[in-house]
Motif scaffolding. Structure first.
Motif, PDB file in Angstrom:
ATOM      1  N   HIS A   1       0.868  -1.185   0.000  1.00 43.95           N
ATOM      2  CA  HIS A   1       0.000   0.000   0.000  1.00 43.95           C
ATOM      3  C   HIS A   1       0.901   1.230   0.000  1.00 43.95           C
TER       4      HIS A   1
ATOM      5  N   ASP B   1       6.290   3.810   5.302  1.00 39.97           N
ATOM      6  CA  ASP B   1       7.044   2.786   6.053  1.00 39.97           C
ATOM      7  C   ASP B   1       7.231   1.510   5.229  1.00 39.97           C
ATOM      8  N   HIS B   2       6.525   1.401   4.098  1.00 42.77           N
ATOM      9  CA  HIS B   2       6.681   0.220   3.236  1.00 42.77           C
ATOM     10  C   HIS B   2       7.289   0.552   1.872  1.00 42.77           C
TER      11      HIS B   2
ATOM     12  N   HIS C   1      -0.692  -6.443   4.387  1.00 45.82           N
ATOM     13  CA  HIS C   1      -0.753  -5.565   5.561  1.00 45.82           C
ATOM     14  C   HIS C   1      -2.111  -5.661   6.252  1.00 45.82           C
TER      15      HIS C   1
ATOM     16  N   HIS D   1       4.360  -5.977   9.714  1.00 45.14           N
ATOM     17  CA  HIS D   1       5.349  -5.574  10.722  1.00 45.14           C
ATOM     18  C   HIS D   1       5.692  -6.715  11.673  1.00 45.14           C
TER      19      HIS D   1
HETATM   20 ZN   LIG Z   1       2.809  -0.478   8.016  1.00 42.77          ZN
END
Ligand SMILES: [Zn+2]
Ligand SMILES: [Zn+2]
Length: 207
Positions: A86, A90-91, A157, A195
């Motif tokens: 997405h 952070d990805h 996710h 995560h």
């Molecule tokens: Zn995330």
């Protein structure tokens, strides 16, 4: 969409976790509301000539991705495709490590200055690697389904870790999140969450 239609047509891909992500507790921030330690689970999948990195996001240093990749006999240049689960940074943060890759999200493939629009739903990168659209954490979420000799692995996710969270605090659409978790659980033998470490879903898995 039936489970059968979601299934990749082959089961010959090889899967490696390069980095196990995490989300730490929030602490006071000198510049904003709060700060926390965030790491993305970063994965590598290969089949034939296709070499895929999933979610090259936040890690302590790029070497946290590149060293385990080198140990597999690969380099940034050999990566053919990158998948973003997405649009959250952070990805995504380390995407530019891979100069030759095509970049996949929910609605396009990007390479150089070419934006190639396509739906992710059902898109196959190779016979064993398929994307499906699974909104819930955000409207742009996709899940990568990979057929291996050990079953179907879902990179997604929809879960941050094996324990959830039960109700994603960032979700803009909780009914979609729960419906798409069910969709993934109908087919996946193993989950690689956003995560955390990979886990085998069972009765305790939030759905
Ligand atoms: Zn995330
Ligand atoms: Zn996110």
């Amino acid at each position: 969409m039936t489970t059968q239609q979601d299934r990749p047509t082959a089961s010959s891909a090889e899967v490696h976790i390069l980095f196990n992500g995490y989300v730490g507790d929030e602490t006071e921030s000198p510049v904003g509301d709060s700060r926390s330690l965030v790491g993305s689970t970063v994965s590598f999948v290969r089949e034939g000539d296709i070499r895929v990195i999933i979610d090259p996001g936040m890690v302590p240093h790029p070497n946290a991705i590149l060293e385990p990749l080198a140990a597999l006999g690969e380099s940034p240049e050999t990566i053919t495709d990158v998948v973003f689960s997405h649009h959250h940074p952070d990805h995504i943060l380390n995407a530019a490590l891979f100069p030759n890759a095509r970049f996949h999200d929910h609605w396009a493939i990007y390479q150089g200055d070419i934006w190639d629009s396509r739906r992710a739903e059902g898109y196959a990168l190779s016979p064993s690697i398929r994307l499906i659209e699974t909104p819930g954490h955000t409207p742009q979420d996709i899940t990568t389904l990979v057929g291996t000799s050990d079953g179907i692995i879902a990179f997604t996710h929809l879960w941050w870790t094996s324990t959830g969270p039960e109700e994603d605090p960032f979700s803009n659409d909780l009914p979609a999140l729960h419906a798409n978790r069910q969709r993934v659980l109908r087919i996946a033998t193993r989950i690689v969450p956003g995560h955390g470490a990979p886990f085998t879903p069972d009765e305790s898995t939030p759905r």
